[in-house]
Enzyme design. Structure first.
Site, PDB file in Angstrom:
ATOM      1  CG  HIS A 185     -38.037  16.762   3.581  1.00  0.00           C
ATOM      2  ND1 HIS A 185     -38.635  16.753   4.815  1.00  0.00           N
ATOM      3  CD2 HIS A 185     -37.726  18.049   3.328  1.00  0.00           C
ATOM      4  CE1 HIS A 185     -38.677  17.978   5.277  1.00  0.00           C
ATOM      5  NE2 HIS A 185     -38.128  18.788   4.403  1.00  0.00           N
TER       6      HIS A 185
ATOM      7  CD  GLU B 281     -31.983  28.201   2.320  1.00  0.00           C
ATOM      8  OE1 GLU B 281     -32.333  27.205   1.669  1.00  0.00           O
ATOM      9  OE2 GLU B 281     -31.703  29.298   1.785  1.00  0.00           O
TER      10      GLU B 281
ATOM     11  CG  ASN C 170     -37.716  19.562  -3.715  1.00  0.00           C
ATOM     12  OD1 ASN C 170     -37.551  18.904  -4.732  1.00  0.00           O
ATOM     13  ND2 ASN C 170     -37.330  19.139  -2.518  1.00  0.00           N
TER      14      ASN C 170
END
Ligand code: F3S
Length: 282
Positions: A40, A127, A223
């Site tokens: 990203h 994932e 994140n």
């Protein structure tokens, strides 16, 4: 002014490995693709594009590819996707993080032996979708306490529980306790990777000391957004930036402590540029 940069800022082991693999693959004389953006981070994707690496963004785009090299991402892919990639005739370069690969193997073996697979994680995350695709039996994904409480299992068969690598460790333990209390035959494999937790813990510690905290990350990276949220709780003057160009002078001027951290998909060069500009401008 004192600048503290988190040691854990930026790429984790798996992301660094995937990016290195993509740059290595870029040297191939034939057409080179990544299956989805490798990370990203637009600057890395753009830099790879300059070296001739194109991003495959959909199955339709994939169906138009015949040969060349395709690099997978650190998140990994399902078995079906892997077969689909192979059917293009391209050479597949697997950049799945080894920690994710280990979950694929566990799910493959446990489900083949008859266990029911439960994944603790976000069902929409690539994932988790990839992990689901390695099971030979139907999979249940649990992401909330309510879902853990609502989970039921018929018969004596074993349940194998794994986690998305970035899942919150406390929540995982909570959900496992809920399942254990039901008396189910559970094989729990804690597959949470410590990289995320370490980055968050270090960011929190630095933000507590900082007058200004800088979180570097792509606007699409979850994140990095989480890091920002953690730091803002400890330091009201927290800035979420993509590069040094977004820096704002701190309200108290250039005195005090400036903390810097970065999400898992931020290259070292971007962190260093921010450090340089903070030193020069604050
Ligand atoms: Fe791998 Fe952990 Fe990073 S699972 S991709 S090293 S967060």
């Amino acid at each position: 002014m004192k600048i503290i940069t988190a040691k854990s800022a930026g790429f984790c082991f798996g992301v660094r490995k995937a990016v290195d693999i993509a740059y290595e693959a870029a040297k191939d004389p034939g057409p080179v693709f990544t299956y989805g953006p490798i990370i990203h981070n637009q600057s890395v994707v753009d830099d790879l594009a300059q070296k001739g690496v194109r991003v495959i963004r959909s199955r339709e785009e994939l169906s138009e590819i015949h040969g060349g090299v395709i690099v997978t991402r650190s998140h990994g892919v399902s078995r079906e996707e892997e077969e689909l990639l192979r059917s293009t005739g391209a050479r597949i370069v697997d950049a799945t993080c080894p920690f994710v690969k280990r979950i694929h193997r566990t799910v493959d073996q446990e489900s083949a032996a008859g266990s029911r697979i439960v994944i603790v994680g976000n069902p929409d995350h690539p994932e988790v979708r990839g992990i689901m695709g390695w099971s030979h039996t139907p999979v249940t994904v649990i992401s909330t306490e309510e879902e853990a409480r609502a989970f039921t299992h018929e018969g004596e068969g074993r349940i194998c529980v794994v986690a998305q690598t970035t899942f919150n460790a406390n929540k995982f333990k909570e959900f496992i306790d809920i399942l254990y209390k039901r008396g189910y035959n559970i094989a729990c494999v804690n597959t949470i990777c410590s990289a995320t937790h370490e980055r968050q813990a270090e960011a929190r510690t630095i933000a507590k000391r900082a007058d200004t905290m800088i979180v570097i990350g792509d606007s699409t990276s979850s994140n990095s957004a989480k890091l920002y949220e953690i730091c803002r709780k400890e330091c009201p003057d927290t800035q979420f930036i993509q590069s040094w160009r977004d820096l704002r002078l701190p309200p108290a001027g250039g005195d005090g402590v400036v903390g810097i951290t970065a999400g898992a998909s931020v290259p070292l060069t971007i962190i260093e540029e921010v450090q340089l500009h903070v030193r020069a401008e604050f």
